[in-house]
Design a protein around this motif. Structure first.
Motif, PDB file in Angstrom:
ATOM      1  N   ILE A  90      34.818  93.427  79.928  1.00 58.27           N
ATOM      2  CA  ILE A  90      34.442  92.374  78.733  1.00 58.27           C
ATOM      3  C   ILE A  90      32.794  92.304  79.058  1.00 58.27           C
ATOM      4  N   GLY A  91      31.739  92.284  78.243  1.00 56.07           N
ATOM      5  CA  GLY A  91      30.490  91.358  78.295  1.00 56.07           C
ATOM      6  C   GLY A  91      30.422  92.626  77.336  1.00 56.07           C
ATOM      7  N   THR A  92      28.464  91.811  77.000  1.00 54.03           N
ATOM      8  CA  THR A  92      27.360  92.161  76.556  1.00 54.03           C
ATOM      9  C   THR A  92      26.147  93.019  77.650  1.00 54.03           C
ATOM     10  N   ALA A 149      24.752  85.034  73.761  1.00 53.40           N
ATOM     11  CA  ALA A 149      25.352  84.701  72.556  1.00 53.40           C
ATOM     12  C   ALA A 149      26.741  85.966  71.838  1.00 53.40           C
ATOM     13  N   SER A 150      26.306  86.851  71.966  1.00 57.83           N
ATOM     14  CA  SER A 150      27.132  88.121  71.920  1.00 57.83           C
ATOM     15  C   SER A 150      28.451  87.868  72.541  1.00 57.83           C
ATOM     16  N   PHE A 151      28.287  87.366  73.961  1.00 58.22           N
ATOM     17  CA  PHE A 151      29.081  87.761  75.058  1.00 58.22           C
ATOM     18  C   PHE A 151      30.135  86.869  74.709  1.00 58.22           C
ATOM     19  N   GLU A 152      29.489  85.438  74.291  1.00 56.07           N
ATOM     20  CA  GLU A 152      30.225  83.896  73.887  1.00 56.07           C
ATOM     21  C   GLU A 152      31.584  84.441  72.638  1.00 56.07           C
ATOM     22  N   SER A 153      30.994  85.067  72.161  1.00 57.33           N
ATOM     23  CA  SER A 153      31.791  85.852  70.908  1.00 57.33           C
ATOM     24  C   SER A 153      32.978  86.376  71.080  1.00 57.33           C
ATOM     25  N   PHE A 154      32.400  87.882  71.657  1.00 58.54           N
ATOM     26  CA  PHE A 154      32.675  88.643  72.446  1.00 58.54           C
ATOM     27  C   PHE A 154      34.221  87.752  73.176  1.00 58.54           C
ATOM     28  N   ILE A 155      34.072  86.852  74.286  1.00 58.20           N
ATOM     29  CA  ILE A 155      34.901  86.409  74.958  1.00 58.20           C
ATOM     30  C   ILE A 155      35.759  85.455  74.043  1.00 58.20           C
ATOM     31  N   SER A 156      35.171  84.531  72.752  1.00 55.44           N
ATOM     32  CA  SER A 156      35.873  83.766  72.204  1.00 55.44           C
ATOM     33  C   SER A 156      37.635  84.566  71.762  1.00 55.44           C
TER      34      SER A 156
END
Length: 265
Positions: free
Chosen positions: A154-156, A206-213
């Motif tokens: 999980i991540g960007t 920002a992309s990672f926060e959207s992903f993990i959320s």
């Protein structure tokens, strides 16, 4: 003799079949057809038809359908067709992908959510379902993985290459005319500036926060267990709550059938 002729004609002539009798025959035929149709539908509902949609290779946007990548429109169209098909009771999304672009995942997720409004959607993971491929999987009603499936990750990530030293040795020179300081950000002919590196990190974060959320809103897993971005084996993924069951494609199809029966009852 006229009266006798009429009586003889009435006796010898074949009787006329009333029109009402024909109507009754037609009605009986219609009823029989209806009974046969209902019986077939009941048998269909009992056995359950599962449509398998495949998401294989790198996930990209568009109508791409090659040996190493699949477009979001190809997967999305298949999902929507299955969802709208009255002969399909449930959908299994067979995922065998290392991931892809965030935009591709976002488009596929929209189509999964549409399909879920009409049919159960179960994910069956193959060899690998990591990064964006895992992100789309969490939107299914249930996730199946093999014990040795590689998942999570999980991540960007955004990779930049710098060939400036090689170009210098080879005698290559690049001149750039640009409208803004960051217009050629990511060019392989130079390294990133500090400002560009900071900006790239902002986009990745920002992309990672959207992903993990999104993952945390769908799966019962602790953030600290997955935020390092590592690949996780299927058995551990089950223990962490990233997947629901261990099993192959047939197991996922059986689960989808059961979900369809539960929904229709």
């Amino acid at each position: 003799m006229g009266y006798l002729d009429d009586q003889v004609a009435a006796i010898t002539s074949p009787p006329r079949r009333p029109r009402s009798r024909i109507l009754w025959v037609l009605l009986i035929v219609v009823v029989v057809i209806a009974i046969v149709t209902l019986t077939a539908m009941q048998a269909h509902l009992h056995t359950g038809h599962v449509t398998v949609v495949r998401a294989e290779g790198t996930l990209v946007t568009g109508l791409v359908d090659s040996s190493d990548s699949t477009g979001s429109e190809v997967i999305g169209n298949a999902l929507r067709a299955a969802a709208d098909d009255p002969m399909t009771d449930a959908i299994v999304l067979r995922v065998n992908s290392p991931g892809g672009t965030p935009s591709a995942a976002e488009e596929i997720i929209g189509d999964i959510e549409y399909a879920k409004t009409k049919k159960p959607v179960v994910v069956s993971m193959g060899d690998i379902a990591t990064s964006a491929a895992y992100l789309i999987s969490v939107h299914a009603d249930r996730i199946y993985a093999n014990p040795d499936t590689f998942t999570a990750n999980i991540g960007t990530i955004w990779t930049f290459s710098n060939d400036s030293e090689w170009m210098k040795k080879k005698g290559y020179q690049v001149e750039v005319v640009k409208s803004g300081e960051m217009k050629d950000m990511g060019s392989s002919s130079r390294s990133l500036t500090t400002e560009e590196r900071d900006y790239a990190q902002q986009l990745v974060n920002a992309s990672f926060e959207s992903f993990i959320s999104d993952v945390l809103s769908h799966r019962p897993v602790n953030r600290t267990a997955i935020e390092d971005g590592r690949v996780i084996r299927g058995q551990e993924a089950l223990d962490l709550g990233l997947v629901d069951k261990l099993g192959n494609l047939n197991d996922a199809e059986d689960a989808a059938t059961d979900l369809a029966r539960t929904r229709s009852s």
